[in-house]
Enzyme design. Sequence first.
Site, PDB file in Angstrom:
ATOM      1  N   LYS A  34      20.683  -7.608 -20.870  1.00 45.74           N
ATOM      2  CA  LYS A  34      21.305  -8.529 -20.215  1.00 45.74           C
ATOM      3  C   LYS A  34      22.920  -8.146 -20.246  1.00 45.74           C
ATOM      4  O   LYS A  34      23.301  -7.427 -20.939  1.00 45.74           O
ATOM      5  CB  LYS A  34      21.556 -10.051 -20.542  1.00 45.74           C
ATOM      6  CG  LYS A  34      21.872 -10.252 -22.066  1.00 45.74           C
ATOM      7  CD  LYS A  34      23.343 -10.282 -22.218  1.00 45.74           C
ATOM      8  CE  LYS A  34      23.654 -10.619 -23.719  1.00 45.74           C
ATOM      9  NZ  LYS A  34      24.949 -10.306 -23.964  1.00 45.74           N
TER      10      LYS A  34
ATOM     11  N   ASP B 253      20.709 -16.480 -27.933  1.00 45.37           N
ATOM     12  CA  ASP B 253      20.457 -16.183 -26.511  1.00 45.37           C
ATOM     13  C   ASP B 253      19.112 -16.071 -26.302  1.00 45.37           C
ATOM     14  O   ASP B 253      18.605 -15.758 -25.242  1.00 45.37           O
ATOM     15  CB  ASP B 253      20.991 -14.436 -26.584  1.00 45.37           C
ATOM     16  CG  ASP B 253      22.706 -14.363 -26.493  1.00 45.37           C
ATOM     17  OD1 ASP B 253      23.065 -15.647 -26.228  1.00 45.37           O
ATOM     18  OD2 ASP B 253      23.026 -13.151 -26.815  1.00 45.37           O
TER      19      ASP B 253
END
Length: 280
Positions: free
Chosen positions: A11, A137
């Site tokens: 990401k 996350d």
Amino acid sequence: MKKVKLKAPAKVNYRLDVLRRRPDGYHDLRMIMQRIDLCDDIEIALSDTPGVRVTCGRDGVPDGPDNIAWRAADALLTISGRAVGLDIAITKNIPVAAGLGGGSSDGATVLMGVNELLGLGFSDERLMEIGVKLGADVPFFIFKKTALAEGIGDKLTAVETISPVWLVLVNPHLHVSTGWVYQNLRLTAMKDDDIIPRFYGKIEDVCAILANDLESVTIGRFPVIREIKERLLRVGACGSLMSGSGSTVFGLFKDEAAARRAAETLAAESNWFVVAVKTL
């Protein structure tokens, strides 16, 4: 089904605002998080030998219980009560300790893979509840959408109207400790909770929101981050930003051809990790 082979995507953060320090020592954040098609490869296989075994063979990535993938598999086995064995092999393609969420993505992917392999039937919401205990996350990668992430990063709202973008990632082979960056962050004032735009129809709209409160801390110790940002802009990036706590920097490009040309130029000029990727 005896094994599954899965992709664990990296990401980038288009936005990372640190709003305030919390009483529990964590920070309230406001981020826009985007998955990209740079992925680790993960194979999970059932075994007749009970327990979890993780192998990676990559410097900086532990095998065994210190690996988040091991902890993810162990957590699901414990909750499910299944007395089975799991052998997990990870091929790392995402740079380590680089602000790209590779470890969290591996953990999330193992949760989803073990859920599928054992037929446990847990919903994504349940897997996200388990995942947040492994890392802030982890739920984002189970969410599987571009997201506005708030709280410690675990409160997720889908950002549906964001255009696909080609990026060039550059990592100077530096490992950056997220803990160190937050310990050295100096919040001069509490930020307000103003709402950032949710519609990004053009690449210019995405570039307009690029910001990372952690960037100045990492650049202070590793000035090469600033150099990479400047070089990405010189080879045609519409915008450039450090991802997460670093040390990866990304640039946004108008199309695949421009991104690949820029990646070739930067790779030829340096010994950095350079790759052109697209958003998911």
